[in-house]
Design a protein around this motif. Structure first.
Motif, PDB file in Angstrom:
ATOM      1  N   GLU A   1       0.963  -1.260   0.109  1.00  0.00           N
ATOM      2  CA  GLU A   1       0.050   0.113  -0.001  1.00  0.00           C
ATOM      3  C   GLU A   1       0.895   1.489   0.138  1.00  0.00           C
ATOM      4  O   GLU A   1       0.271   2.318  -0.375  1.00  0.00           O
ATOM      5  N   LEU A   2       2.025   1.259   0.690  1.00  0.00           N
ATOM      6  CA  LEU A   2       2.852   2.354   0.652  1.00  0.00           C
ATOM      7  C   LEU A   2       3.722   2.482  -0.723  1.00  0.00           C
ATOM      8  O   LEU A   2       4.433   3.412  -0.997  1.00  0.00           O
ATOM      9  N   GLY A   3       3.369   1.621  -1.840  1.00  0.00           N
ATOM     10  CA  GLY A   3       4.064   1.597  -2.978  1.00  0.00           C
ATOM     11  C   GLY A   3       5.262   1.038  -2.821  1.00  0.00           C
ATOM     12  O   GLY A   3       6.321   1.170  -3.861  1.00  0.00           O
ATOM     13  N   LEU A   4       5.660   0.392  -1.759  1.00  0.00           N
ATOM     14  CA  LEU A   4       7.221  -0.139  -1.751  1.00  0.00           C
ATOM     15  C   LEU A   4       7.004  -1.857  -2.099  1.00  0.00           C
ATOM     16  O   LEU A   4       6.876  -2.552  -1.109  1.00  0.00           O
ATOM     17  N   SER A   5       6.886  -2.356  -3.253  1.00  0.00           N
ATOM     18  CA  SER A   5       6.890  -3.704  -3.384  1.00  0.00           C
ATOM     19  C   SER A   5       8.217  -4.075  -3.574  1.00  0.00           C
ATOM     20  O   SER A   5       8.530  -5.365  -3.896  1.00  0.00           O
ATOM     21  N   LEU A   6       9.376  -3.438  -3.453  1.00  0.00           N
ATOM     22  CA  LEU A   6      10.765  -4.002  -3.372  1.00  0.00           C
ATOM     23  C   LEU A   6      11.225  -4.990  -4.245  1.00  0.00           C
ATOM     24  O   LEU A   6      11.413  -6.247  -3.909  1.00  0.00           O
ATOM     25  N   PRO A   7      11.283  -4.416  -5.659  1.00  0.00           N
ATOM     26  CA  PRO A   7      11.627  -5.444  -6.837  1.00  0.00           C
ATOM     27  C   PRO A   7      12.828  -5.959  -6.497  1.00  0.00           C
ATOM     28  O   PRO A   7      13.205  -7.092  -7.155  1.00  0.00           O
ATOM     29  N   GLY A   8      13.814  -5.362  -5.939  1.00  0.00           N
ATOM     30  CA  GLY A   8      15.249  -5.822  -5.780  1.00  0.00           C
ATOM     31  C   GLY A   8      15.357  -6.875  -4.813  1.00  0.00           C
ATOM     32  O   GLY A   8      16.473  -7.581  -4.693  1.00  0.00           O
ATOM     33  N   ILE A   9      14.598  -7.244  -3.872  1.00  0.00           N
ATOM     34  CA  ILE A   9      14.673  -8.061  -2.895  1.00  0.00           C
ATOM     35  C   ILE A   9      14.077  -9.290  -3.129  1.00  0.00           C
ATOM     36  O   ILE A   9      12.998  -9.619  -3.617  1.00  0.00           O
ATOM     37  N   ARG A  10      15.056 -10.331  -2.785  1.00  0.00           N
ATOM     38  CA  ARG A  10      14.282 -11.863  -2.923  1.00  0.00           C
ATOM     39  C   ARG A  10      13.908 -12.300  -1.749  1.00  0.00           C
ATOM     40  O   ARG A  10      14.127 -11.650  -0.611  1.00  0.00           O
ATOM     41  N   THR A  11      12.721 -13.012  -1.730  1.00  0.00           N
ATOM     42  CA  THR A  11      11.880 -13.264  -0.498  1.00  0.00           C
ATOM     43  C   THR A  11      11.715 -14.707  -0.330  1.00  0.00           C
ATOM     44  O   THR A  11      11.795 -15.479  -1.384  1.00  0.00           O
ATOM     45  N   ALA A  12      11.693 -15.081   0.989  1.00  0.00           N
ATOM     46  CA  ALA A  12      11.106 -16.755   1.139  1.00  0.00           C
ATOM     47  C   ALA A  12      10.273 -16.790   2.187  1.00  0.00           C
ATOM     48  O   ALA A  12      10.181 -16.044   3.123  1.00  0.00           O
ATOM     49  N   LEU A  13       9.399 -17.846   2.438  1.00  0.00           N
ATOM     50  CA  LEU A  13       8.474 -18.133   3.302  1.00  0.00           C
ATOM     51  C   LEU A  13       9.131 -18.037   4.891  1.00  0.00           C
ATOM     52  O   LEU A  13       8.688 -17.553   5.755  1.00  0.00           O
ATOM     53  N   ASN A  14      10.320 -18.832   4.996  1.00  0.00           N
ATOM     54  CA  ASN A  14      10.889 -19.109   6.280  1.00  0.00           C
ATOM     55  C   ASN A  14      12.451 -19.240   6.030  1.00  0.00           C
ATOM     56  O   ASN A  14      12.971 -19.201   4.798  1.00  0.00           O
ATOM     57  N   VAL A  15      13.217 -19.334   7.181  1.00  0.00           N
ATOM     58  CA  VAL A  15      14.741 -19.439   7.012  1.00  0.00           C
ATOM     59  C   VAL A  15      15.019 -20.514   6.389  1.00  0.00           C
ATOM     60  O   VAL A  15      16.032 -20.533   5.466  1.00  0.00           O
ATOM     61  N   ASP A  16      14.390 -21.717   6.416  1.00  0.00           N
ATOM     62  CA  ASP A  16      14.951 -22.975   5.632  1.00  0.00           C
ATOM     63  C   ASP A  16      14.652 -22.781   4.177  1.00  0.00           C
ATOM     64  O   ASP A  16      15.747 -22.788   3.422  1.00  0.00           O
ATOM     65  N   ARG A  17      13.697 -22.208   3.669  1.00  0.00           N
ATOM     66  CA  ARG A  17      13.437 -21.916   2.297  1.00  0.00           C
ATOM     67  C   ARG A  17      14.494 -20.873   1.689  1.00  0.00           C
ATOM     68  O   ARG A  17      15.184 -20.923   0.735  1.00  0.00           O
ATOM     69  N   GLY A  18      14.628 -19.808   2.703  1.00  0.00           N
ATOM     70  CA  GLY A  18      15.627 -18.647   2.452  1.00  0.00           C
ATOM     71  C   GLY A  18      16.983 -19.313   2.195  1.00  0.00           C
ATOM     72  O   GLY A  18      17.812 -18.901   1.167  1.00  0.00           O
ATOM     73  N   MET A  19      17.589 -20.204   2.870  1.00  0.00           N
ATOM     74  CA  MET A  19      18.626 -20.714   2.924  1.00  0.00           C
ATOM     75  C   MET A  19      18.976 -21.694   1.500  1.00  0.00           C
ATOM     76  O   MET A  19      19.825 -21.484   0.834  1.00  0.00           O
ATOM     77  N   ASP A  20      17.735 -22.345   1.304  1.00  0.00           N
ATOM     78  CA  ASP A  20      17.566 -23.203  -0.224  1.00  0.00           C
ATOM     79  C   ASP A  20      18.001 -22.206  -1.468  1.00  0.00           C
ATOM     80  O   ASP A  20      18.820 -22.493  -2.036  1.00  0.00           O
ATOM     81  N   LEU A  21      17.151 -21.245  -1.088  1.00  0.00           N
ATOM     82  CA  LEU A  21      17.378 -20.106  -2.037  1.00  0.00           C
ATOM     83  C   LEU A  21      18.859 -19.696  -2.267  1.00  0.00           C
ATOM     84  O   LEU A  21      19.269 -19.446  -3.436  1.00  0.00           O
ATOM     85  N   LEU A  22      19.222 -19.317  -1.135  1.00  0.00           N
ATOM     86  CA  LEU A  22      20.697 -18.635  -1.172  1.00  0.00           C
ATOM     87  C   LEU A  22      21.678 -19.961  -1.873  1.00  0.00           C
ATOM     88  O   LEU A  22      22.537 -19.594  -2.688  1.00  0.00           O
ATOM     89  N   ARG A  23      21.684 -21.066  -1.387  1.00  0.00           N
ATOM     90  CA  ARG A  23      22.472 -22.146  -1.826  1.00  0.00           C
ATOM     91  C   ARG A  23      22.419 -22.257  -3.371  1.00  0.00           C
ATOM     92  O   ARG A  23      23.134 -22.395  -3.975  1.00  0.00           O
ATOM     93  N   GLU A  24      21.065 -22.251  -3.679  1.00  0.00           N
ATOM     94  CA  GLU A  24      20.959 -22.445  -5.226  1.00  0.00           C
ATOM     95  C   GLU A  24      21.535 -21.491  -5.856  1.00  0.00           C
ATOM     96  O   GLU A  24      22.292 -21.762  -6.886  1.00  0.00           O
ATOM     97  N   SER A  25      21.360 -20.118  -5.334  1.00  0.00           N
ATOM     98  CA  SER A  25      21.797 -19.061  -6.289  1.00  0.00           C
ATOM     99  C   SER A  25      23.525 -18.975  -6.236  1.00  0.00           C
ATOM    100  O   SER A  25      23.992 -18.651  -7.091  1.00  0.00           O
ATOM    101  N   LEU A  26      23.947 -19.433  -5.105  1.00  0.00           N
ATOM    102  CA  LEU A  26      25.239 -19.701  -4.923  1.00  0.00           C
ATOM    103  C   LEU A  26      25.852 -20.699  -5.960  1.00  0.00           C
ATOM    104  O   LEU A  26      27.065 -20.435  -6.520  1.00  0.00           O
ATOM    105  N   GLU A  27      25.073 -21.906  -6.053  1.00  0.00           N
ATOM    106  CA  GLU A  27      25.725 -23.019  -7.129  1.00  0.00           C
ATOM    107  C   GLU A  27      25.533 -22.579  -8.388  1.00  0.00           C
ATOM    108  O   GLU A  27      26.624 -22.821  -9.195  1.00  0.00           O
ATOM    109  N   ARG A  28      24.658 -21.733  -8.605  1.00  0.00           N
ATOM    110  CA  ARG A  28      24.396 -21.348 -10.003  1.00  0.00           C
ATOM    111  C   ARG A  28      25.661 -20.397 -10.432  1.00  0.00           C
ATOM    112  O   ARG A  28      26.223 -20.134 -11.717  1.00  0.00           O
ATOM    113  N   GLY A  29      26.150 -19.404  -9.521  1.00  0.00           N
ATOM    114  CA  GLY A  29      26.929 -18.594 -10.068  1.00  0.00           C
ATOM    115  C   GLY A  29      27.931 -18.204  -9.006  1.00  0.00           C
ATOM    116  O   GLY A  29      28.309 -16.971  -8.670  1.00  0.00           O
TER     117      GLY A  29
END
Lengths: 112, 242
Positions: free
Chosen positions: A84-112
């Protein structure tokens, strides 16, 4: 935690605290050669435009310092407020919980 | 009907004994008022018209007037005065029934609206971590707000990574609705869930483009089935023949 930094926000964020977090975090990223940052905001239930922007800034800064930022555990009310404040934070990656966030980070590290 | 009328007359008589006929909001009229309120509510629920409800009170006028005439027949001035007092009293009581009737009907409307809001925003779990939100009917900002909240809360409760918003049942999409949809998608993304919008009919696709709404950042599929397939693939699942 390994190559990652885990930041858990437990108290209500006020402006000065957000700035301190930003400074500490960038410092740590450089010193520890961190590749990924997880910011857990599941305990945060009030957010304003300044905090929203600071989160966005932290993400952009860590990207410049070659670290991925993932914001995890955002509450529905916080998400609605930010949108509603108009801040959809397009640059930020998001995850539901810490576990999923970890998975996301690991994936992106493996890729590049 | 008859016992009710008798009870009403008894209540009026009891209230009128103190001699105050001008002000029906006083405490001694409370029994009469309660009686009429119950009657109006009951009739409103049964589908009577307001005229029929108020006629219950007004029908007493004729009887009262007849009685007054037989009592003050020779004294025209007193008769006129008493008739006026009685008219005023029964008009007030009649209007009171109409008021309660209307209030009862409004309560019904408000309750139905509430029920409709609750009924119309179900979030269903299609698979572990895949939610679907089939939207049916016109979306206004009030409803979209509830839809958004329900969806986001369900995402947390089921820790779902993917949410499918199906708009097959939405007849029209205007800029406001499109904006609300985009907001919902953005909010879900902030929480770490991905949204797929499905069920966009050809006319709606045309409208969206003519309105200049940018759905570029959102994954859209023509049918719910397609969206579900995409969701399964994103989770690394596949449907196989057994």
């Amino acid at each position: 935690m390994g190559d990652f930094l885990l930041v858990t926000i437990q108290v209500d964020m006020h402006d000065r605290l957000a700035i301190t977090l930003q400074e500490d975090l960038t410092e740590r990223i450089v010193n520890d050669r961190t590749r990924g940052v997880l910011i857990d905001i599941s305990a945060l239930d009030i957010v304003d435009s300044f905090i929203g922007r600071t989160l966005g800034n932290i993400a952009s800064m860590s990207r410049i310092l070659d670290a991925e930022t993932v914001v995890v555990g955002m509450q529905p009310s916080v998400a609605i407020t930010l949108v509603e404040l108009g801040l959809s934070l397009p640059g930020i990656r998001t995850a539901l919980n810490v576990d999923r966030g970890m998975d996301l980070l690991r994936e992106s590290l493996e890729r590049g | 009907m008859q016992p009710l009328a008798r009870e009403f007359i008894a209540a009026v008589r009891e209230a009128a004994r103190d001699g105050e006929l001008g002000d029906t909001t006083r405490a001694e009229w409370s029994r009469t008022r309660d009686l009429l309120a119950d009657l109006s509510r009951e009739r409103a629920a049964q589908g009577f018209s307001p005229t029929e409800t108020a006629t219950f009170v007004f029908s007493f006028k004729q009887a009262i007037f007849k009685r007054l005439r037989s009592e003050f027949g020779s004294d025209a001035e007193t008769l006129a005065e008493e008739t006026w007092t009685a008219t005023e009293l029964f008009d007030k009581l009649g209007l009171y029934t109409a008021e309660i009737y209307q209030k009862a009907r409004e309560e019904v409307i408000v309750r139905q609206q509430q029920e409709m809001l609750e009924l119309s925003t179900p979030v269903v779990e299609l698979w572990h971590g895949i939610l679907a939100l089939p939207l049916i009917g016109t979306l206004d900002s009030n409803r979209t707000q509830i839809v958004m909240q329900n969806l986001l809360e369900a995402i947390v409760a089921k820790s779902a990574g993917i949410a499918i918003i199906d708009i097959t049942g939405v007849p029209t999409v205007d800029t406001l609705v499109a904006q609300h949809l985009l907001k919902t998608v953005a909010a879900a993304r902030l929480m770490g869930a991905e949204c797929i919008i499905s069920g966009i009919r050809p006319q709606i696709a045309q409208t969206i483009i003519h309105l200049g709404v940018d759905l570029g950042g959102v994954l859209t599929k023509a049918t719910l089935a397609d969206a579900f397939q995409v969701a399964l693939r994103k989770k690394g699942l596949a449907v196989a023949k057994g």
